[in-house]
Design a protein around this motif. Structure first.
Motif, PDB file in Angstrom:
ATOM      1  N   ARG A   1       0.837  -1.214   0.000  1.00 49.07           N
ATOM      2  CA  ARG A   1       0.000   0.000   0.000  1.00 49.07           C
ATOM      3  C   ARG A   1       0.870   1.261   0.000  1.00 49.07           C
ATOM      4  O   ARG A   1       0.591   2.217  -0.709  1.00 49.07           O
ATOM      5  CB  ARG A   1      -0.921  -0.021   1.208  1.00 49.07           C
ATOM      6  CG  ARG A   1      -1.954   1.041   1.171  1.00 49.07           C
ATOM      7  CD  ARG A   1      -2.966   0.833   2.246  1.00 49.07           C
ATOM      8  NE  ARG A   1      -4.030   1.800   2.054  1.00 49.07           N
ATOM      9  CZ  ARG A   1      -5.058   1.930   2.809  1.00 49.07           C
ATOM     10  NH1 ARG A   1      -5.211   1.107   3.832  1.00 49.07           N
ATOM     11  NH2 ARG A   1      -5.967   2.826   2.574  1.00 49.07           N
ATOM     12  N   ARG A   2       1.924   1.275   0.822  1.00 53.74           N
ATOM     13  CA  ARG A   2       2.843   2.421   0.851  1.00 53.74           C
ATOM     14  C   ARG A   2       3.507   2.612  -0.511  1.00 53.74           C
ATOM     15  O   ARG A   2       3.684   3.735  -0.967  1.00 53.74           O
ATOM     16  CB  ARG A   2       3.903   2.236   1.926  1.00 53.74           C
ATOM     17  CG  ARG A   2       3.404   2.500   3.293  1.00 53.74           C
ATOM     18  CD  ARG A   2       4.533   2.460   4.290  1.00 53.74           C
ATOM     19  NE  ARG A   2       4.021   2.632   5.637  1.00 53.74           N
ATOM     20  CZ  ARG A   2       4.717   2.443   6.728  1.00 53.74           C
ATOM     21  NH1 ARG A   2       5.989   2.053   6.640  1.00 53.74           N
ATOM     22  NH2 ARG A   2       4.186   2.620   7.906  1.00 53.74           N
ATOM     23  N   LEU A   3       3.893   1.518  -1.129  1.00 52.39           N
ATOM     24  CA  LEU A   3       4.524   1.591  -2.440  1.00 52.39           C
ATOM     25  C   LEU A   3       3.556   2.168  -3.470  1.00 52.39           C
ATOM     26  O   LEU A   3       3.934   2.998  -4.297  1.00 52.39           O
ATOM     27  CB  LEU A   3       4.997   0.202  -2.878  1.00 52.39           C
ATOM     28  CG  LEU A   3       5.718   0.135  -4.219  1.00 52.39           C
ATOM     29  CD1 LEU A   3       6.989   0.970  -4.174  1.00 52.39           C
ATOM     30  CD2 LEU A   3       6.038  -1.300  -4.586  1.00 52.39           C
ATOM     31  N   ALA A   4       2.274   1.773  -3.411  1.00 54.24           N
ATOM     32  CA  ALA A   4       1.276   2.286  -4.342  1.00 54.24           C
ATOM     33  C   ALA A   4       1.044   3.783  -4.127  1.00 54.24           C
ATOM     34  O   ALA A   4       0.949   4.569  -5.079  1.00 54.24           O
ATOM     35  CB  ALA A   4      -0.036   1.509  -4.185  1.00 54.24           C
ATOM     36  N   ILE A   5       0.962   4.199  -2.874  1.00 51.42           N
ATOM     37  CA  ILE A   5       0.768   5.626  -2.560  1.00 51.42           C
ATOM     38  C   ILE A   5       1.976   6.432  -3.022  1.00 51.42           C
ATOM     39  O   ILE A   5       1.845   7.507  -3.607  1.00 51.42           O
ATOM     40  CB  ILE A   5       0.505   5.806  -1.052  1.00 51.42           C
ATOM     41  CG1 ILE A   5      -0.858   5.217  -0.687  1.00 51.42           C
ATOM     42  CG2 ILE A   5       0.564   7.281  -0.670  1.00 51.42           C
ATOM     43  CD1 ILE A   5      -1.134   5.171   0.808  1.00 51.42           C
ATOM     44  N   THR A   6       3.159   5.906  -2.786  1.00 49.03           N
ATOM     45  CA  THR A   6       4.382   6.590  -3.204  1.00 49.03           C
ATOM     46  C   THR A   6       4.429   6.710  -4.725  1.00 49.03           C
ATOM     47  O   THR A   6       4.797   7.754  -5.276  1.00 49.03           O
ATOM     48  CB  THR A   6       5.617   5.830  -2.696  1.00 49.03           C
ATOM     49  OG1 THR A   6       5.534   5.704  -1.281  1.00 49.03           O
ATOM     50  CG2 THR A   6       6.897   6.554  -3.054  1.00 49.03           C
TER      51      THR A   6
END
Length: 71
Positions: free
Chosen positions: A9-14
């Motif tokens: 999820r963090r990777l997608a937001i980034t």
């Protein structure tokens, strides 16, 4: 949530933030403002008509009627 889901999820937001940061400067160059070579000319065809109406009150009308030879 599991650790792998949080990381994904963090990777997608980034990735989304990065895409937005790249797209904003690219879109900013699309708008250009230039001054015209010739002055702007506005032609207005306007007819102004003015009517002046004098209204006499009753006493003045009577006075004119009585002394019509003056007028």
């Amino acid at each position: 949530m599991t650790t792998s889901n949080i990381g994904a999820r963090r990777l997608a937001i980034t990735a989304r933030c990065l895409a937005i940061m790249i797209a904003i400067p690219a879109l900013a160059g699309c708008v250009q403002i230039e001054t015209p070579d010739k002055p702007i000319e506005i032609n207005l065809n306007i007819n102004i008509r003015q009517e002046v109406v004098y209204r006499l009150d009753g006493d003045a009308k009577k006075l004119i009627e009585q002394n019509s030879e003056i007028f």
